[in-house]
Write an enzyme that holds these catalytic residues in place. Structure first.
Site, PDB file in Angstrom:
ATOM      1  N   GLU A  34       0.821  -1.213   0.000  1.00 42.77           N
ATOM      2  CA  GLU A  34       0.000   0.000   0.000  1.00 42.77           C
ATOM      3  C   GLU A  34       0.858   1.266   0.000  1.00 42.77           C
ATOM      4  O   GLU A  34       0.521   2.255  -0.671  1.00 42.77           O
ATOM      5  CB  GLU A  34      -0.967  -0.005   1.186  1.00 42.77           C
ATOM      6  CG  GLU A  34      -1.987  -1.134   1.154  1.00 42.77           C
ATOM      7  CD  GLU A  34      -2.784  -1.207  -0.131  1.00 42.77           C
ATOM      8  OE1 GLU A  34      -2.991  -0.166  -0.785  1.00 42.77           O
ATOM      9  OE2 GLU A  34      -3.200  -2.324  -0.504  1.00 42.77           O
ATOM     10  N   HIS A  45      -0.156  -1.848 -10.115  1.00 44.86           N
ATOM     11  CA  HIS A  45       0.035  -3.290 -10.053  1.00 44.86           C
ATOM     12  C   HIS A  45       0.808  -3.790 -11.270  1.00 44.86           C
ATOM     13  O   HIS A  45       0.644  -3.282 -12.379  1.00 44.86           O
ATOM     14  CB  HIS A  45      -1.318  -4.009  -9.982  1.00 44.86           C
ATOM     15  CG  HIS A  45      -2.060  -3.731  -8.717  1.00 44.86           C
ATOM     16  ND1 HIS A  45      -3.377  -3.328  -8.691  1.00 44.86           N
ATOM     17  CD2 HIS A  45      -1.669  -3.785  -7.421  1.00 44.86           C
ATOM     18  CE1 HIS A  45      -3.765  -3.164  -7.442  1.00 44.86           C
ATOM     19  NE2 HIS A  45      -2.742  -3.429  -6.647  1.00 44.86           N
TER      20      HIS A  45
END
Length: 254
Positions: free
Chosen positions: A153, A162
């Site tokens: 995070e 991602h």
């Protein structure tokens, strides 16, 4: 797949300036989480599970507007975290400084740009890159206080997306669309080269930013199959940053 890139780009331009509100069903599932360190961030109801983007935002990897000043990411913890939870967060973010020139450290008095870490029952999620002012990053106290999730995070907050959303991912993995929960297919859309840069690095199966193989599965079967057989059964299980994660971070900031 080009159409999917275009559709996702349109969605980015049109909105997502706020955190998505979760349904009662989603909130109930998160609040009663019993899957330990299984990827709660995938279930957190935001873009690709755990990302919140500004309208039209380009990847922090390319757009320097979202880089943190002086390579420092100040953060402040909500008082709701107990001593053990706070210690786990403080310890996890040290990994980033240990491998790069980026320091994630407690906020000093008067600092205006910082990450405020909350622990609400809304999963694990973060805004991407530095937005200026106070920006939230949530680590649900049951389900997100794990080293790899905390680092994951905070890397979003630093500016990372991602791995499997890279423009070149179809050369390295196959998305099994029929195994994805209906309505969740958008989580597997790709960003174009104007959003993502690989910094000249190869696709990283071992990235701490990679989905696991059954992300958003509707039947327990894989939704992502690596072309490299050695990685079958191992995607998305990284507990620390990979060598390529580290190279990218240093190329981005250092």
């Amino acid at each position: 797949m080009l159409s999917k890139i275009v559709i996702f780009s349109v969605l980015l331009v049109c909105g997502f300036a706020n955190r998505r509100e979760l349904t009662q069903e989603q909130l109930k599932k998160l609040a009663s989480w019993e899957d330990g360190k299984k990827h709660m961030w995938v279930e957190s109801g935001q873009i690709e599970g755990d990302m919140i983007l500004q309208p039209g935002q380009r990847n922090g990897l390319i757009d320097t507007r979202y880089r943190w000043t002086n390579n420092e990411v100040p953060y402040e913890l909500d008082p709701a975290f107990n001593e053990e939870e706070a210690a786990a967060i403080h310890e996890a973010v040290k990994e980033i400084a240990n491998v790069s020139c980026v320091t994630v450290r407690p906020r000093r008095a008067g600092e205006q740009n910082y990450v405020y870490v909350t622990g609400t029952d809304t999963g694990c999620w973060s805004w991407v890159g530095m937005l200026r002012g106070r920006q939230e990053l949530n680590l649900q106290r049951r389900g997100c206080i794990w080293h790899e999730i905390i680092v994951h995070e905070f890397l979003h907050a630093i500016g990372f997306y991602h791995e499997q959303s890279n423009y070149n991912r179809d050369d390295h993995v196959t998305i099994i669309w029929e195994n994805i929960i209906r309505g969740m297919e958008h989580n597997f859309d790709k960003f174009g080269e104007d959003y993502i840069t690989t910094f000249g690095q190869p696709y990283d199966y071992g990235s701490i930013m990679h989905y696991h193989e059954t992300a958003f599965t509707n039947n327990g079967e894989p939704t992502i199959v690596p072309h490299n057989d050695a990685w079958i059964g191992h995607l998305g299980l990284a507990e620390v940053m990979s060598e390529i994660d580290i190279i990218k971070l240093n190329k981005m900031y250092c």
